[in-house]
Write a protein that holds these residues in place. Structure first.
Motif, short mmCIF file in Angstrom:
data_model
loop_
_atom_site.label_atom_id
_atom_site.label_comp_id
_atom_site.label_asym_id
_atom_site.label_seq_id
_atom_site.Cartn_x
_atom_site.Cartn_y
_atom_site.Cartn_z
N ARG A 84 26.22 34.54 38.41
CA ARG A 84 27.18 33.44 38.26
C ARG A 84 27.75 33.42 36.83
N THR A 85 26.88 33.56 35.82
CA THR A 85 27.33 33.54 34.44
C THR A 85 28.20 34.75 34.14
N PHE A 86 27.80 35.91 34.63
CA PHE A 86 28.58 37.14 34.42
C PHE A 86 29.98 36.98 35.00
N ARG A 87 30.06 36.44 36.22
CA ARG A 87 31.35 36.25 36.87
C ARG A 87 32.20 35.22 36.11
N ASP A 88 31.58 34.15 35.59
CA ASP A 88 32.31 33.14 34.82
C ASP A 88 32.93 33.75 33.57
N ILE A 89 32.21 34.62 32.90
CA ILE A 89 32.66 35.15 31.62
C ILE A 89 33.57 36.37 31.81
N VAL A 90 33.20 37.28 32.69
CA VAL A 90 33.93 38.54 32.84
C VAL A 90 35.01 38.44 33.91
N GLY A 91 34.77 37.62 34.93
CA GLY A 91 35.75 37.49 36.01
C GLY A 91 35.46 38.39 37.20
N ARG A 92 34.40 39.17 37.13
CA ARG A 92 33.98 40.06 38.22
C ARG A 92 32.47 40.01 38.33
N SER A 93 31.95 40.42 39.47
CA SER A 93 30.50 40.48 39.62
C SER A 93 29.97 41.68 38.83
N PRO A 94 28.69 41.69 38.47
CA PRO A 94 28.14 42.83 37.74
C PRO A 94 28.33 44.15 38.48
N ARG A 95 28.14 44.14 39.78
CA ARG A 95 28.27 45.38 40.56
C ARG A 95 29.72 45.88 40.57
N THR A 96 30.66 44.96 40.73
CA THR A 96 32.09 45.34 40.69
C THR A 96 32.46 45.86 39.32
N TYR A 97 31.95 45.20 38.27
CA TYR A 97 32.24 45.64 36.90
C TYR A 97 31.74 47.07 36.70
N ARG A 98 30.53 47.35 37.17
CA ARG A 98 29.97 48.71 37.01
C ARG A 98 30.83 49.74 37.75
N ASN A 99 31.21 49.43 38.97
CA ASN A 99 32.01 50.37 39.76
C ASN A 99 33.38 50.64 39.13
N GLU A 100 33.99 49.59 38.59
CA GLU A 100 35.31 49.76 37.99
C GLU A 100 35.25 50.47 36.64
N SER A 101 34.18 50.29 35.89
CA SER A 101 34.09 50.90 34.56
C SER A 101 33.56 52.33 34.62
N ALA A 102 33.02 52.75 35.76
CA ALA A 102 32.44 54.08 35.86
C ALA A 102 33.51 55.16 35.81
N ALA A 103 34.74 54.85 36.23
CA ALA A 103 35.77 55.87 36.29
C ALA A 103 36.44 56.14 34.95
N THR A 104 36.25 55.28 33.96
CA THR A 104 36.93 55.45 32.67
C THR A 104 36.16 56.40 31.79
N ASP A 105 36.89 57.22 31.02
CA ASP A 105 36.28 58.14 30.07
C ASP A 105 36.95 57.90 28.71
N VAL A 106 36.61 56.76 28.12
CA VAL A 106 37.23 56.31 26.88
C VAL A 106 36.10 56.13 25.86
N PRO A 107 36.37 56.37 24.56
CA PRO A 107 35.33 56.12 23.57
C PRO A 107 34.77 54.70 23.65
N THR A 108 33.49 54.56 23.38
CA THR A 108 32.80 53.29 23.53
C THR A 108 33.42 52.18 22.68
N CYS A 109 33.88 52.51 21.47
CA CYS A 109 34.45 51.46 20.63
C CYS A 109 35.69 50.84 21.27
N PHE A 110 36.52 51.64 21.94
CA PHE A 110 37.69 51.09 22.62
C PHE A 110 37.26 50.28 23.84
N THR A 111 36.28 50.76 24.56
CA THR A 111 35.81 50.03 25.73
C THR A 111 35.27 48.66 25.33
N LYS A 112 34.51 48.61 24.23
CA LYS A 112 33.97 47.32 23.77
C LYS A 112 35.09 46.37 23.40
#
Length: 119
Positions: A84-112
């Motif tokens: 619930r807190t993750f969805r409030d802050i990020v706007g997606r569930s943790p599992r959805t966030y993981r699935n969507e971020s897995a496809a990106t290949d960007v340096p960590t500093c930009f991702t953060k």
């Protein structure tokens, strides 16, 4: 206030409450809560939740550990509260966030920088 915020940054996974943080800042709990909010723009509780979610976002992107393991490692006491807190802050569930971020290949500093929650 900075000492208390630094303590929250260092020990975000530990159970921290306003009286303990107020002792670190050498003020009363009520004064601490008011001053923290006026100084940093959010309550101590919300700041601590956001720090925990930021760490969870990193672990979800960079590891293959389960969402439940990550939930407990960053300091949440239940998976329901974490989701619930993750969805409030990020706007997606943790599992959805993981699935969507897995496809990106960007340096960590930009991702953060791009994925840092603003609220």
């Amino acid at each position: 206030m900075l000492r208390a915020r630094d303590a929250m940054d260092r020990a975000y996974a530990q159970p921290l409450d306003v009286p303990a943080l107020a002792r670190i800042a050498h003020v009363s709990p009520a004064h601490f809560a008011r001053t923290f909010r006026s100084t940093f723009g959010e309550t101590p509780h919300r700041y601590l939740q956001r720090r925990r979610v930021e760490r969870a976002m990193f672990l979800l992107r960079e590891s293959d550990r389960s969402v439940t393991d990550i939930c407990y490692e960053v300091g949440f006491g239940s998976t329901g509260t974490f989701s619930r807190t993750f969805r409030d802050i990020v706007g997606r569930s943790p599992r959805t966030y993981r699935n969507e971020s897995a496809a990106t290949d960007v340096p960590t500093c930009f991702t953060k920088a791009w994925t840092r929650p603003s609220a």
